[in-house]
Design a protein around this motif. Structure first.
Motif, PDB file in Angstrom:
ATOM      1  N   HIS A  86      41.670  30.785  43.097  1.00  0.00           N
ATOM      2  CA  HIS A  86      40.763  31.125  41.994  1.00  0.00           C
ATOM      3  C   HIS A  86      39.290  31.125  42.389  1.00  0.00           C
ATOM      4  O   HIS A  86      38.436  31.560  41.616  1.00  0.00           O
ATOM      5  CB  HIS A  86      40.966  30.153  40.822  1.00  0.00           C
ATOM      6  CG  HIS A  86      42.304  30.277  40.166  1.00  0.00           C
ATOM      7  ND1 HIS A  86      43.340  29.403  40.405  1.00  0.00           N
ATOM      8  CD2 HIS A  86      42.797  31.200  39.305  1.00  0.00           C
ATOM      9  CE1 HIS A  86      44.404  29.777  39.697  1.00  0.00           C
ATOM     10  NE2 HIS A  86      44.103  30.848  39.032  1.00  0.00           N
ATOM     11  N   HIS A 128      47.283  30.808  42.227  1.00  0.00           N
ATOM     12  CA  HIS A 128      46.404  31.834  42.780  1.00  0.00           C
ATOM     13  C   HIS A 128      45.297  31.121  43.546  1.00  0.00           C
ATOM     14  O   HIS A 128      45.132  29.918  43.417  1.00  0.00           O
ATOM     15  CB  HIS A 128      45.739  32.658  41.665  1.00  0.00           C
ATOM     16  CG  HIS A 128      46.671  33.581  40.942  1.00  0.00           C
ATOM     17  ND1 HIS A 128      47.148  34.739  41.490  1.00  0.00           N
ATOM     18  CD2 HIS A 128      47.209  33.516  39.696  1.00  0.00           C
ATOM     19  CE1 HIS A 128      47.945  35.348  40.607  1.00  0.00           C
ATOM     20  NE2 HIS A 128      47.997  34.620  39.519  1.00  0.00           N
ATOM     21  N   ASP A 138      48.800  25.530  43.726  1.00  0.00           N
ATOM     22  CA  ASP A 138      48.211  26.344  42.657  1.00  0.00           C
ATOM     23  C   ASP A 138      48.916  27.698  42.700  1.00  0.00           C
ATOM     24  O   ASP A 138      49.643  27.991  43.650  1.00  0.00           O
ATOM     25  CB  ASP A 138      46.698  26.510  42.896  1.00  0.00           C
ATOM     26  CG  ASP A 138      45.952  26.783  41.590  1.00  0.00           C
ATOM     27  OD1 ASP A 138      46.563  27.341  40.663  1.00  0.00           O
ATOM     28  OD2 ASP A 138      44.757  26.439  41.514  1.00  0.00           O
ATOM     29  N   CYS A 160      43.740  27.181  36.332  1.00  0.00           N
ATOM     30  CA  CYS A 160      43.561  26.758  37.721  1.00  0.00           C
ATOM     31  C   CYS A 160      44.008  25.304  37.908  1.00  0.00           C
ATOM     32  O   CYS A 160      43.428  24.387  37.341  1.00  0.00           O
ATOM     33  CB  CYS A 160      42.090  26.910  38.124  1.00  0.00           C
ATOM     34  SG  CYS A 160      41.753  26.270  39.774  1.00  0.00           S
ATOM     35  N   ASN A 161      45.027  25.110  38.718  1.00  0.00           N
ATOM     36  CA  ASN A 161      45.538  23.750  38.945  1.00  0.00           C
ATOM     37  C   ASN A 161      44.572  22.898  39.765  1.00  0.00           C
ATOM     38  O   ASN A 161      44.360  21.724  39.460  1.00  0.00           O
ATOM     39  CB  ASN A 161      46.885  23.794  39.681  1.00  0.00           C
ATOM     40  CG  ASN A 161      48.013  24.248  38.771  1.00  0.00           C
ATOM     41  OD1 ASN A 161      47.845  24.361  37.561  1.00  0.00           O
ATOM     42  ND2 ASN A 161      49.165  24.504  39.358  1.00  0.00           N
ATOM     43  N   VAL A 162      43.993  23.489  40.802  1.00  0.00           N
ATOM     44  CA  VAL A 162      43.138  22.719  41.720  1.00  0.00           C
ATOM     45  C   VAL A 162      41.967  22.077  40.964  1.00  0.00           C
ATOM     46  O   VAL A 162      41.622  20.920  41.192  1.00  0.00           O
ATOM     47  CB  VAL A 162      42.637  23.620  42.881  1.00  0.00           C
ATOM     48  CG1 VAL A 162      41.559  22.914  43.690  1.00  0.00           C
ATOM     49  CG2 VAL A 162      43.809  24.008  43.774  1.00  0.00           C
ATOM     50  N   CYS A 214      38.381  26.657  44.292  1.00  0.00           N
ATOM     51  CA  CYS A 214      39.841  26.656  44.424  1.00  0.00           C
ATOM     52  C   CYS A 214      40.279  27.536  45.584  1.00  0.00           C
ATOM     53  O   CYS A 214      40.014  28.732  45.598  1.00  0.00           O
ATOM     54  CB  CYS A 214      40.477  27.135  43.114  1.00  0.00           C
ATOM     55  SG  CYS A 214      42.237  27.504  43.286  1.00  0.00           S
TER      56      CYS A 214
HETATM   57 ZN    ZN Z   1      43.064  27.530  41.104  1.00  0.00          ZN
END
Ligand code: ZN
Length: 607
Positions: A358, A356, A354, A371-373, A341
């Motif tokens: 990560h 942060h 996102d 974590c979005n990614v 990420c």
């Molecule tokens: Zn992330």
């Protein structure tokens, strides 16, 4: 013992009051007999028998600890028997009742259509002063009487308005549809449990045959009351509700818009169901003044709307576990699959954000840190049909079947949905990316999310949410247990374990976004969510369960338009869990802060 005592003493108070009422009536009857027997004795040929319905007590409701939450108190209605009513008395009557002439006449006319010999309720729950006036002018007001009828009363601090529901006077169209049991002026359950369990709660009406003289005055009970039919009290409901958790959740949301739904994962029983803003159900107990209705209906905060079961908002990151479960179960990834990420993800010409950077992240860490990614990429790898299939298994896109009638299916997008909406071949994979983080066209209710939290707590035991645990039948004295309905969502053990570990870490391990849901002495597991919406600030979500090792409560908290779920929703969940498992807020005793989170920790939470 204590509960039993409260139960009986409450009931005793009611019957004492009821007893006093009967004594008053009895004295009056004797009075009438002595005063008028000589005068009207000769006119006995003109006496008539009147059939008066006697309202039964509506069934009581108790919470899971035996606390009385819906009670009855005595109230009085003023009635008019149409055939005896004289128009010259209209002025005096409207003055006494403080009502419009048109309204009084309309009620009498409606009653006349049904039965002109049967008393019609003109005004409900009148005060003592009005009663005294009716009594004082009783010589003048022919055919006008007052009648006892129990009224709903809510003895606890909680409103529970969207759960318990309210009652109202039956409408013309309901009368036509529902037939024999009801008469004009009767009370009927209008929402929540009051509506869902109407046929149990309403009881059976009694009938008194009363002899009246030519003046319409009561002479006495026909056949010494031997021909009367006694009313039968409505059945009591024992609820799965914990009224103390309900009251706490209501107070924690007091100045906000949102919802809390807590479920017992061992049987699907609703522990609390709160929608805020709400209303005092006593305001709607019977005939509601127009001004009150107008205020409730035009309030922009929509206090009558049940946010716990009728909203369909995107669930944000609380939905990430669903994608993780689907991908792990289908073997699309394993626990060692990693994404690097870098704080955003570009797909086509669009950049997905996102909160942060990560770095290298596996599925457990991706849930812990939200974590979005990781989930953008996992969504593309998993594909829409699989995601939809698992969404259906966890009950999304369909009503849960809860026993309070009012709920929304929400929206679980599928290939068919996109084909219908945009046309076949007219939508791309880019439409799916945001579904991976619970955004886009996905719509869920707090109730659906709480049931999903229950299934995560339970490793797939999905119980149908319900509020009534037992029905105590008054006539037969039988107790009917409402058997829980369960279906098993079958996933591999290691799949459940991975996701549950992510949920544990999200609350208990540094870098987790759910730290504010911690409870002293208990391991809480859960997930935050922060959902973008077109109407102002983000909606804050939290779902979770506790104790982690042996879950006894699953919960969903929604706070509208405030910001991060980890900051605004998680602390509410923690306090409700604490109240349920300890029976009190123990952190106060332990001298711990209201929210067990340092300022620095709070500042780092971005979901
Ligand atoms: Zn992330």
């Amino acid at each position: 013992m204590t509960d039993n005592f409260t139960y009986h003493s409450r009931k005793n108070v009611f019957y004492v009051i009821l007893g006093i009422v009967f004594i008053v009536f009895f004295v009056r009857l004797i009075q009438l007999q002595f005063l008028y027997s000589e005068k009207y004795g000769k006119m006995s040929a003109e006496n008539a028998i009147r059939n008066v319905a006697v309202a039964p007590l509506r069934g009581y409701m108790y919470d899971r600890n035996g606390i009385l939450v819906v009670d009855n108190r005595p109230a009085y209605n003023v009635t008019v028997t149409p055939v005896e009513f004289e128009n010259k008395n209209l002025e005096l009557l409207t003055e006494i009742l403080k009502m419009e002439k048109e309204e009084v006449l309309e009620r009498i006319e409606k009653g006349k259509k049904y039965n002109r010999f049967s008393p019609v309720k003109i005004k409900r729950d009148v005060d003592f002063q009005t009663l005294s006036f009716v009594e004082e002018y009783s010589g003048q007001l022919k055919g006008i009487e007052y009648q006892f009828e129990p009224k709903r009363y809510y003895p606890t601090k909680a409103h529970g308005s969207h759960l318990v529901g309210y009652i109202k006077e039956i409408t013309e169209s309901q009368l036509q549809k529902l037939g024999d049991f009801y008469r004009q002026g009767d009370i009927i359950g209008a929402s929540g449990l009051e509506a869902g369990y109407e046929k149990y709660l309403r009881g059976k009406k009694g009938f008194e045959l009363i002899t009246v003289d030519a003046e319409g005055k009561i002479i006495g009970n026909f056949n010494d009351g031997k021909s009367d039919i006694q009313p039968v009290e409505g059945d009591d409901l024992e609820l799965t509700l914990d009224i103390k958790v309900q009251a706490l959740a209501e107070s924690l949301l007091s100045d906000k818009r949102g919802a809390v739904v807590a479920i017992d994962p061992t049987d699907g029983g609703i522990i609390a169901l709160v929608s805020k803003p709400d209303f005092n159900p006593e305001l709607l107990s019977g005939v509601t003044p127009f001004s009150v209705w107008q205020q409730l209906n035009t309030d922009p905060a929509k206090p009558l709307f049940n946010r716990a079961t009728l909203t369909k908002y995107p669930p944000g990151s609380t939905f990430k576990m669903l994608l993780a479960l689907a991908a792990l179960q289908e073997g699309i990834i394993d626990e060692n699959w990693r994404v690097n990420c870098r704080g955003s993800f570009t797909f086509g010409n669009k950049v997905f954000k996102d909160m942060h950077v990560h770095g290298s992240t596996n599925v457990v860490e991706a849930i812990q840190r939200s974590c979005n990614v990781f989930f953008y990429q996992l969504m593309l790898k998993t594909g829409l049909p699989t995601w939809t299939k698992y969404g259906k298994q966890f009950g999304f896109g369909a009503p849960t079947g809860i026993d309070i009638l009012e709920e929304n299916s929400g929206l679980l997008p599928s290939e068919e949905y996109y084909n219908r909406r945009y046309g076949k071949g007219r939508w791309t994979q880019g439409y799916l990316v945001s579904l991976g983080i619970g955004q886009g066209e996905l719509g869920v209710s707090p109730l659906q999310l709480a049931a999903y939290a229950m299934a995560l707590a339970n490793e797939g035991k999905y119980y149908k949410p319900h509020v009534v645990d037992k029905i105590k039948e008054k006539e037969s004295k039988k107790i009917i247990k409402v058997e829980p309905v369960m279906r098993q969502i079958n996933l591999k053990n290691e799949v459940w374990n991975a996701v549950r570990e992510g949920l544990y870490r999200a609350v208990n391990v540094a870098g987790g976004t759910g730290a504010a849901a911690r409870v002293p002495g208990i391991n809480v597991a859960g997930k935050t969510g922060t959902a973008q919406n077109p109407h102002g600030k983000d909606h804050a979500w939290f779902i979770g369960f506790a104790p982690y090792e042996n879950p006894k409560i699953a919960i969903c908290v929604l706070v509208e338009n405030v910001g991060y779920g980890g900051v605004f929703a998680a602390p509410i969940a923690g306090l409700c869990i604490e109240q349920f498992l300890y029976g009190e807020i123990i952190r106060n005793k332990l001298n711990q802060p209201k929210i067990i989170l340092t300022k620095t920790e709070a500042e780092q939470i971005r979901d």
